[in-house]
Motif scaffolding. Structure first.
Motif, PDB file in Angstrom:
ATOM      1  N   ALA A 221       0.866  -1.175   0.000  1.00 35.94           N
ATOM      2  CA  ALA A 221       0.000   0.000   0.000  1.00 35.94           C
ATOM      3  C   ALA A 221       0.904   1.226   0.000  1.00 35.94           C
ATOM      4  CB  ALA A 221      -0.933  -0.004   1.204  1.00 35.94           C
ATOM      5  N   ALA A 222       0.302   2.413  -0.001  1.00 43.93           N
ATOM      6  CA  ALA A 222       1.103   3.637  -0.053  1.00 43.93           C
ATOM      7  C   ALA A 222       0.384   4.782   0.638  1.00 43.93           C
ATOM      8  CB  ALA A 222       1.422   4.011  -1.504  1.00 43.93           C
ATOM      9  N   GLU A 223       1.180   5.702   1.138  1.00 43.77           N
ATOM     10  CA  GLU A 223       0.683   6.988   1.599  1.00 43.77           C
ATOM     11  C   GLU A 223       0.906   7.988   0.466  1.00 43.77           C
ATOM     12  OE1 GLU A 223      -0.518   7.073   4.983  1.00 43.77           O
ATOM     13  OE2 GLU A 223      -0.239   4.951   4.541  1.00 43.77           O
ATOM     14  N   ILE A 224      -0.058   8.873   0.251  1.00 40.90           N
ATOM     15  CA  ILE A 224       0.041   9.844  -0.840  1.00 40.90           C
ATOM     16  C   ILE A 224      -0.066  11.253  -0.276  1.00 40.90           C
ATOM     17  CG2 ILE A 224      -0.979  10.667  -2.992  1.00 40.90           C
ATOM     18  CD1 ILE A 224      -2.079   7.915  -3.470  1.00 40.90           C
ATOM     19  N   CYS A 225       0.886  12.077  -0.629  1.00 40.08           N
ATOM     20  CA  CYS A 225       0.843  13.497  -0.291  1.00 40.08           C
ATOM     21  C   CYS A 225       0.561  14.285  -1.563  1.00 40.08           C
ATOM     22  CB  CYS A 225       2.163  13.961   0.328  1.00 40.08           C
ATOM     23  SG  CYS A 225       2.439  13.370   2.005  1.00 40.08           S
ATOM     24  N   LEU A 226      -0.436  15.132  -1.500  1.00 34.53           N
ATOM     25  CA  LEU A 226      -0.799  15.984  -2.636  1.00 34.53           C
ATOM     26  C   LEU A 226      -0.337  17.397  -2.299  1.00 34.53           C
ATOM     27  CD1 LEU A 226      -4.406  14.554  -2.996  1.00 34.53           C
ATOM     28  CD2 LEU A 226      -2.457  14.001  -4.447  1.00 34.53           C
ATOM     29  N   ASN A 227       0.753  17.786  -2.897  1.00 30.79           N
ATOM     30  CA  ASN A 227       1.389  19.072  -2.593  1.00 30.79           C
ATOM     31  C   ASN A 227       1.121  20.065  -3.716  1.00 30.79           C
ATOM     32  OD1 ASN A 227       2.697  17.982  -0.219  1.00 30.79           O
ATOM     33  ND2 ASN A 227       4.067  16.903  -1.622  1.00 30.79           N
ATOM     34  N   ASP A 228       0.037  20.829  -3.592  1.00 28.99           N
ATOM     35  CA  ASP A 228      -0.352  21.801  -4.623  1.00 28.99           C
ATOM     36  C   ASP A 228      -0.351  21.161  -6.005  1.00 28.99           C
ATOM     37  OD1 ASP A 228      -0.611  23.815  -2.709  1.00 28.99           O
ATOM     38  OD2 ASP A 228       1.495  24.365  -2.869  1.00 28.99           O
ATOM     39  N   VAL A 229      -1.112  20.081  -6.127  1.00 30.04           N
ATOM     40  CA  VAL A 229      -1.206  19.338  -7.386  1.00 30.04           C
ATOM     41  C   VAL A 229      -2.140  20.089  -8.335  1.00 30.04           C
ATOM     42  CG1 VAL A 229      -1.937  17.183  -8.460  1.00 30.04           C
ATOM     43  CG2 VAL A 229      -0.747  17.151  -6.261  1.00 30.04           C
ATOM     44  N   CYS A 230      -1.616  20.530  -9.450  1.00 36.37           N
ATOM     45  CA  CYS A 230      -2.398  21.293 -10.422  1.00 36.37           C
ATOM     46  C   CYS A 230      -3.019  20.362 -11.454  1.00 36.37           C
ATOM     47  CB  CYS A 230      -1.516  22.325 -11.130  1.00 36.37           C
ATOM     48  SG  CYS A 230      -0.844  23.583 -10.024  1.00 36.37           S
ATOM     49  N   LEU A 231      -4.343  20.477 -11.612  1.00 33.22           N
ATOM     50  CA  LEU A 231      -5.077  19.629 -12.535  1.00 33.22           C
ATOM     51  C   LEU A 231      -5.933  20.483 -13.459  1.00 33.22           C
ATOM     52  CD1 LEU A 231      -6.402  16.959  -9.988  1.00 33.22           C
ATOM     53  CD2 LEU A 231      -4.500  16.662 -11.582  1.00 33.22           C
ATOM     54  N   PRO A 232      -6.132  20.025 -14.695  1.00 32.19           N
ATOM     55  CA  PRO A 232      -7.016  20.763 -15.599  1.00 32.19           C
ATOM     56  C   PRO A 232      -8.483  20.547 -15.241  1.00 32.19           C
ATOM     57  CG  PRO A 232      -6.254  18.753 -16.652  1.00 32.19           C
ATOM     58  CD  PRO A 232      -5.522  18.846 -15.339  1.00 32.19           C
ATOM     59  N   ASP A 233      -9.354  21.319 -15.829  1.00 37.18           N
ATOM     60  CA  ASP A 233     -10.793  21.168 -15.584  1.00 37.18           C
ATOM     61  C   ASP A 233     -11.281  19.776 -15.948  1.00 37.18           C
ATOM     62  OD1 ASP A 233     -11.413  23.681 -14.533  1.00 37.18           O
ATOM     63  OD2 ASP A 233     -11.492  24.582 -16.519  1.00 37.18           O
ATOM     64  N   THR A 234     -10.655  19.165 -16.935  1.00 38.07           N
ATOM     65  CA  THR A 234     -11.081  17.838 -17.383  1.00 38.07           C
ATOM     66  C   THR A 234     -10.806  16.749 -16.358  1.00 38.07           C
ATOM     67  OG1 THR A 234      -8.952  17.596 -18.527  1.00 38.07           O
ATOM     68  CG2 THR A 234     -10.829  18.380 -19.841  1.00 38.07           C
ATOM     69  N   ALA A 235     -10.054  17.066 -15.297  1.00 38.02           N
ATOM     70  CA  ALA A 235      -9.775  16.069 -14.254  1.00 38.02           C
ATOM     71  C   ALA A 235     -10.955  15.869 -13.321  1.00 38.02           C
ATOM     72  CB  ALA A 235      -8.547  16.482 -13.450  1.00 38.02           C
ATOM     73  N   LEU A 236     -11.893  16.822 -13.278  1.00 36.14           N
ATOM     74  CA  LEU A 236     -13.058  16.705 -12.408  1.00 36.14           C
ATOM     75  C   LEU A 236     -13.942  15.564 -12.893  1.00 36.14           C
ATOM     76  CD1 LEU A 236     -14.802  17.874 -10.071  1.00 36.14           C
ATOM     77  CD2 LEU A 236     -15.869  19.368 -11.784  1.00 36.14           C
ATOM     78  N   LEU A 237     -14.282  14.660 -11.983  1.00 34.14           N
ATOM     79  CA  LEU A 237     -15.100  13.490 -12.311  1.00 34.14           C
ATOM     80  C   LEU A 237     -16.537  13.755 -11.867  1.00 34.14           C
ATOM     81  CD1 LEU A 237     -15.065  10.514 -13.348  1.00 34.14           C
ATOM     82  CD2 LEU A 237     -14.630   9.822 -10.992  1.00 34.14           C
ATOM     83  N   GLY A 238     -17.431  13.965 -12.819  1.00 35.14           N
ATOM     84  CA  GLY A 238     -18.808  14.304 -12.473  1.00 35.14           C
ATOM     85  C   GLY A 238     -18.953  15.771 -12.138  1.00 35.14           C
ATOM     86  N   ASP A 239     -20.007  16.102 -11.397  1.00 35.48           N
ATOM     87  CA  ASP A 239     -20.296  17.495 -11.062  1.00 35.48           C
ATOM     88  C   ASP A 239     -19.562  17.920  -9.801  1.00 35.48           C
ATOM     89  OD1 ASP A 239     -22.063  17.676 -13.218  1.00 35.48           O
ATOM     90  OD2 ASP A 239     -23.746  16.961 -11.994  1.00 35.48           O
ATOM     91  N   ARG A 240     -19.232  19.190  -9.770  1.00 35.59           N
ATOM     92  CA  ARG A 240     -18.597  19.766  -8.584  1.00 35.59           C
ATOM     93  C   ARG A 240     -19.526  19.662  -7.383  1.00 35.59           C
ATOM     94  NH1 ARG A 240     -16.264  25.999  -8.075  1.00 35.59           N
ATOM     95  NH2 ARG A 240     -15.921  25.962  -5.809  1.00 35.59           N
ATOM     96  N   ASP A 241     -18.973  19.326  -6.232  1.00 36.53           N
ATOM     97  CA  ASP A 241     -19.677  19.244  -4.946  1.00 36.53           C
ATOM     98  C   ASP A 241     -20.647  18.068  -4.851  1.00 36.53           C
ATOM     99  OD1 ASP A 241     -18.375  21.531  -4.134  1.00 36.53           O
ATOM    100  OD2 ASP A 241     -20.050  22.871  -4.574  1.00 36.53           O
TER     101      ASP A 241
END
Length: 376
Positions: free
Chosen positions: A205-225
Motif C-alpha cells: 500500500a502507499a501513503e500519498i501526499c498531494l502538494n499543490d497538485v495542479c489539474l485541468p478542468d477535465t480532471a473533475l469526475l462528475g459534477d462539482r460538490d
C-alpha cells in the motif's frame, strides 16, 4: 428467490479457480506478495486475458457483467487464492469512472479491463475513521483548473497505480456529504508524492501526499460538490468484493483445518475424532454459512435502492468481520502451534481475514452504520 448462480457464472468460477490453483500456487503468491511491487503486472494481464476484470463491469462500459453476483463470484475465487493483483482498485476506480465519468474518462475503463493499467481509489485519510464524508483534502479553483492539497492513507497498490480517483473537498464542512468532488489524478502529476510499504497480509500500500497538485478542468469526475453518491457507490462495490473475498478465504481455511483434523493423530487416533474438537468445528461451519448468507443478501441487494443496498452491505461487512476473526482464531488453535508458522498457508489466510475487517470499515463501524441507515 433463486440464489443459484447462472451457468455463465459457474463456468467463470470453475475457470478462475482452476487458473488460480494451477498458475497461482501459494509459493508463487507468497513471492509476489513480498516483491518490490507487491504483485505481478504480467499476472495482472493474464487475469485480464481470462476476462476476469471485464466481468466486474457491464456491457455499456466494455465489460460483460457488473452485477452484484458477478463481483461476488470473482472475488470469492480470488480470496481462495489470496490473490494480490489490483482487482479491488480496478473495481472501485472503474465503477467511479462508469458512474460519473465523461467520455474521455470512461475510456480509461478499457485500459483496466485489458490489464494495461492499474488504478486506485485514494479515499482514506489520517483520522477519517472510515467515515466516507470525512474528507479534509482540499481542491481549490485556479486560473487553469484545480489545485489539490492533502494526504491520503493506506492506498492499496498506490505506489504502482497509473492513476488515482481522489475525493477532495470543494466546499462545506469537513464531514459534510455535500461539497465532495472527485478527481482523476495521473500518478506522474507534479506534486504527487508516494511512499510505498508492505502490508502484514501481503502486497503493498502507499501513503500519498498531494502538494499543490495542479489539474485541468477535465480532471473533475462528475459534477462539482456532488461526488458523494458516486463515492458511496464505488466503495459499496468494494465492500461487497471484500466480503466475497473473505468468504473464499474462510472456505480454504476450513478445508485445511478439516484435513488437519483427519490426518493429525494423538493417542493413536485422528484428533478429529475428539468430540470437543468436533463441536468447535461444527460451530465454525455454521458461522461460515451465516457469512455466506450475508454475502448472498448483499449481492442480491446491490442493484436495489440506496438504503436497502447500503444496509445489506453493512450487514454483510459486520458479519464478515466477526466471523472472519473467529475463523482465523479457531483454525489456528485447531492446528496447534504449527498454525502460526510462516510456511503454513493457513497463517496467511488468517492474517488476510483479520485485515479485511479493517478495510473500508470494520465490524463496529458497519454495525453502527446499519442501525443509522435503518432510521433513515
Amino acid at each position: 428467490m433463486n440464489f443459484q448462480h447462472t451457468e455463465d457464472r459457474r463456468m467463470l468460477a470453475d475457470t478462475l479457480n482452476r487458473f488460480v490453483s494451477e498458475q497461482y500456487g501459494f509459493a508463487t503468491r507468497d513471492a509476489l506478495a513480498r516483491s518490490d511491487s507487491g504483485f505481478s503486472r504480467e499476472m495482472w494481464v493474464r487475469f485480464a486475458e481470462l476476462g476476469v476484470v471485464g466481468v466486474l463491469f457491464d456491457e455499456a462500459d466494455g465489460g460483460f457483467g457488473g452485477q452484484g453476483f458477478d463481483i461476488a463470484v470473482v472475488f470469492e475465487s480470488l480470496g481462495r487464492g489470496l490473490v494480490v493483483e489490483p482487482f479491488l482498485g480496478a473495481l472501485m476506480a472503474g465503477r467511479a469512472l462508469a458512474q460519473s465519468g465523461s467520455g474521455a474518462q470512461r475510456a480509461l475503463i478499457a485500459s483496466l479491463i485489458e490489464g494495461h493499467a492499474v488504478a486506485a481509489l485514494a479515499h482514506d485519510e489520517p483520522g477519517s475513521h472510515y467515515e466516507l464524508a470525512n474528507v479534509s483534502t482540499r481542491a481549490a479553483r485556479s486560473s487553469n483548473g484545480w489545485v489539490l492539497t492533502g494526504k491520503k492513507a493506506v492506498v492499496q497498490q498506490g505506489a504502482e497505480a497509473d492513476f488515482f480517483i481522489v475525493p477532495a473537498r470543494t466546499s462545506g464542512a469537513a464531514d459534510a456529504e455535500e461539497g465532495i468532488s472527485l478527481f482523476v489524478v495521473p500518478r506522474e502529476t507534479a506534486g504527487v508524492a508516494l511512499r510505498g510499504y508492505g502490508k502484514i497480509d501481503g502486497g503493498r500500500a502507499a501513503e500519498i501526499c498531494l502538494n499543490d497538485v495542479c489539474l485541468p478542468d477535465t480532471a473533475l469526475l462528475g459534477d462539482r460538490d456532488a461526488g458523494f453518491a458516486t463515492l458511496e457507490h464505488c466503495i459499496g462495490a468494494g465492500v461487497l468484493a471484500l466480503c466475497a473475498e473473505a468468504l473464499g478465504a474462510m472456505e480454504v481455511a476450513k478445508e485445511h483445518t478439516l484435513e488437519h483434523l483427519r490426518t493429525r493423530k494423538q493417542f493413536g487416533v485422528a484428533i478429529g475424532s475428539f468430540q470437543a474438537l468436533q463441536h468447535r468445528m461444527a460451530d465454525l461451519l455454521l458461522e461460515i454459512e451465516q457469512a455466506r448468507s450475508a454475502v448472498i443478501n448483499a449481492a442480491a441487494a446491490f442493484g436495489a435502492g440506496r438504503i436497502e443496498r447500503e444496509r445489506a452491505l453493512s450487514a454483510a461487512k459486520h458479519t464478515i468481520g466477526r466471523v472472519g476473526a473467529q475463523v482465523a482464531q479457531e483454525c489456528i488453535q485447531l492446528h496447534g502451534g504449527i498454525g502460526m508458522t510462516w510456511e503454513l498457508p493457513l497463517a496467511h489466510y488468517a492474517k488476510r481475514l483479520v485485515m479485511i475487517d479493517h478495510q473500508l470499515g470494520d465490524e463496529d463501524h458497519h454495525l453502527e452504520r446499519y442501525i443509522t441507515l435503518g432510521r433513515s
